[in-house]
Design a protein around this motif. Sequence first.
Motif, PDB file in Angstrom:
ATOM      1  N   GLN A  18       0.814  -1.215   0.000  1.00 51.73           N
ATOM      2  CA  GLN A  18       0.000   0.000   0.000  1.00 51.73           C
ATOM      3  C   GLN A  18       0.846   1.263   0.000  1.00 51.73           C
ATOM      4  O   GLN A  18       0.420   2.295   0.489  1.00 51.73           O
ATOM      5  N   CYS A  19       2.049   1.184  -0.561  1.00 52.24           N
ATOM      6  CA  CYS A  19       2.888   2.378  -0.630  1.00 52.24           C
ATOM      7  C   CYS A  19       2.595   3.150  -1.906  1.00 52.24           C
ATOM      8  O   CYS A  19       1.710   3.975  -1.932  1.00 52.24           O
ATOM      9  N   TRP A  20       3.281   2.853  -2.996  1.00 48.58           N
ATOM     10  CA  TRP A  20       3.092   3.597  -4.238  1.00 48.58           C
ATOM     11  C   TRP A  20       1.932   3.028  -5.038  1.00 48.58           C
ATOM     12  O   TRP A  20       1.835   1.825  -5.269  1.00 48.58           O
ATOM     13  N   LEU A  33       1.928   9.049  -6.742  1.00 44.72           N
ATOM     14  CA  LEU A  33       0.759   9.065  -5.867  1.00 44.72           C
ATOM     15  C   LEU A  33       0.791   7.806  -5.013  1.00 44.72           C
ATOM     16  O   LEU A  33       0.937   6.698  -5.532  1.00 44.72           O
ATOM     17  N   LYS A  34       0.672   7.993  -3.712  1.00 43.19           N
ATOM     18  CA  LYS A  34       0.637   6.848  -2.813  1.00 43.19           C
ATOM     19  C   LYS A  34      -0.807   6.447  -2.522  1.00 43.19           C
ATOM     20  O   LYS A  34      -1.740   7.214  -2.736  1.00 43.19           O
ATOM     21  N   VAL A  39       0.768  12.969  -2.514  1.00 49.21           N
ATOM     22  CA  VAL A  39       1.516  13.109  -3.756  1.00 49.21           C
ATOM     23  C   VAL A  39       2.939  13.526  -3.424  1.00 49.21           C
ATOM     24  O   VAL A  39       3.164  14.383  -2.557  1.00 49.21           O
ATOM     25  N   TRP A  40       3.902  12.942  -4.132  1.00 47.27           N
ATOM     26  CA  TRP A  40       5.313  13.193  -3.895  1.00 47.27           C
ATOM     27  C   TRP A  40       5.993  13.521  -5.219  1.00 47.27           C
ATOM     28  O   TRP A  40       5.615  12.993  -6.265  1.00 47.27           O
ATOM     29  N   ALA A  41       6.988  14.393  -5.193  1.00 43.57           N
ATOM     30  CA  ALA A  41       7.714  14.763  -6.408  1.00 43.57           C
ATOM     31  C   ALA A  41       9.202  14.871  -6.106  1.00 43.57           C
ATOM     32  O   ALA A  41       9.605  15.141  -4.975  1.00 43.57           O
ATOM     33  N   TRP A  42      10.022  14.672  -7.154  1.00 44.05           N
ATOM     34  CA  TRP A  42      11.481  14.731  -6.971  1.00 44.05           C
ATOM     35  C   TRP A  42      12.151  14.969  -8.315  1.00 44.05           C
ATOM     36  O   TRP A  42      11.556  14.792  -9.370  1.00 44.05           O
ATOM     37  N   GLY A  43      13.409  15.427  -8.241  1.00 46.12           N
ATOM     38  CA  GLY A  43      14.176  15.703  -9.448  1.00 46.12           C
ATOM     39  C   GLY A  43      14.327  17.186  -9.715  1.00 46.12           C
ATOM     40  O   GLY A  43      14.439  17.997  -8.789  1.00 46.12           O
ATOM     41  N   ALA A  72      -2.283  12.525 -10.223  1.00 43.71           N
ATOM     42  CA  ALA A  72      -1.156  13.457 -10.409  1.00 43.71           C
ATOM     43  C   ALA A  72      -0.347  12.986 -11.597  1.00 43.71           C
ATOM     44  O   ALA A  72       0.276  11.923 -11.545  1.00 43.71           O
ATOM     45  N   ASN A  73      -0.372  13.754 -12.684  1.00 43.36           N
ATOM     46  CA  ASN A  73       0.271  13.328 -13.919  1.00 43.36           C
ATOM     47  C   ASN A  73       1.166  14.410 -14.506  1.00 43.36           C
ATOM     48  O   ASN A  73       0.900  15.595 -14.366  1.00 43.36           O
ATOM     49  N   SER A  74       2.200  13.974 -15.203  1.00 46.18           N
ATOM     50  CA  SER A  74       3.023  14.845 -16.017  1.00 46.18           C
ATOM     51  C   SER A  74       3.180  14.178 -17.375  1.00 46.18           C
ATOM     52  O   SER A  74       2.271  13.463 -17.818  1.00 46.18           O
ATOM     53  N   GLY A  75       4.301  14.367 -18.052  1.00 45.73           N
ATOM     54  CA  GLY A  75       4.542  13.727 -19.332  1.00 45.73           C
ATOM     55  C   GLY A  75       6.019  13.732 -19.625  1.00 45.73           C
ATOM     56  O   GLY A  75       6.775  14.560 -19.088  1.00 45.73           O
TER      57      GLY A  75
END
Length: 456
Positions: A18-20, A33-34, A39-43, A72-75
């Motif tokens: 039940q993490c990611w 998204l967990k 929501v978590w982000a990095w970089g 939560a989406n990017s591309g």
Amino acid sequence: MKKIGLLFLFLSSILFSQCWKEVSTGRWNSVGLKSDGTVWAWGNNLYGQLGDGTNNYSSVPLQIGIAEWKVANSGPTADHIIAIKLNGTLWSWGGNNAGQIGDGTSTHKNSPVQINTQTDWKNTSAGSAHSIALKNNGTLWTWGLNNDGQLGDGTSNNKPFPTQIGTATNWEDIKGGNLYTLALKSEGTIWSWGNNLQGQLGDGTNISKNIPTQIGTATNWKTISAGSNHNVAIKTDGTLWTWGYNGYGQLGDGTNTNKNVPIQIGTANNWKTAVAGVNHTVAIKTDGTLWTWGLNDNAQLGDGTFINKNIPTQIGIASDWSQLAGGHYHNLAIKTNGSLWSWGFNSYGQLGDGTTDFKTSPVAITCSTSVLQTQDLDLNNANITIYPNPTKIMFQIEHKVNIKNVQIFNEEGRIVHSVQNKNIINIQSLPKGIYWVKIEDVNGKMFTKKIVRNQD
């Protein structure tokens, strides 16, 4: 030794269970998204795409806001993120040079901003500088850069706000590429629009389109993914199809020749999911095995080499891969136990392993603890209360042991007030609104409570 091995597997399943839940990649950053709704982000954070209120890069996941997110989406070519909260509201942050945030400005945002007040948003995707979203009623909306017709509204004018495209109410999924858009309808047809110089629209031409154009006549498409200038899709029969730019073998047909119509890759009919990165492709079969092909100059194929591959190549022998995200030169993947893995280019920390070193094969990323995650599994029965709630000036914490630290977070997850060794907290200086109170007692146990600050 056998018992120790079984214990390790058991503990690992607890650690990652039940993490990611879902992951997505930006150009040089990542977002996840967990299952707890955080929501978590990095970089890379040059444009604020980590959403933490700064422009500081991070090589480890950072939490954005509180546990209230659904999407939560990017591309793979994007420097912005588009997200939806559990209440159906739309939020975005990061690069905004062409209005892709959707708030009517062209100013970059380093923390989430709400886009309009509507509460019926369902899904999102990010192109290089444009955004796409679906509502619960199946309507399609786009905004941002439109120089190649990637918004699909019949013009080449940028739009700084979400704009409905057509009147159809059967859109099922959307993916943003580099200057083009790919979409799937509920009856199994694929549509595309925007730049088509590499045949990425898949309509048999190299002519760009500024309105949605159907690809072929097939009605059995199941999944779609857009990279930089190539696409990958799976049909309901489990077959794999690709089209567009193929300079590095990313289509997987054994050649380096572009294709302007979908072509089947091999004869296998057990493909489960596939994603297009920038000039490479990653896929999972129904047996849980991982496969990659295309450009490999930054180890993005994860096979331990830097050699390009123009046919699907299996990565390792693991058979428990579940989900994927393909980035510019890096990838993310989730296993069935909820653990997160990454590999490839890492100069900005986008792999999330705490380093900036390239990884030529998948490495596990720790399941970070939420800043608002509690150690008490049932707060309703916990022997701790705060009152009055709502309050105008102050509130009191009632607990059986002494309080060590109190932190108050706003709805964006920012710390707005903190005190130590106190159980009466004055919040008169805070604006009216909803806040989260993180409480740590002297025994190191933590609790999270919601409080409402009324207007004076």
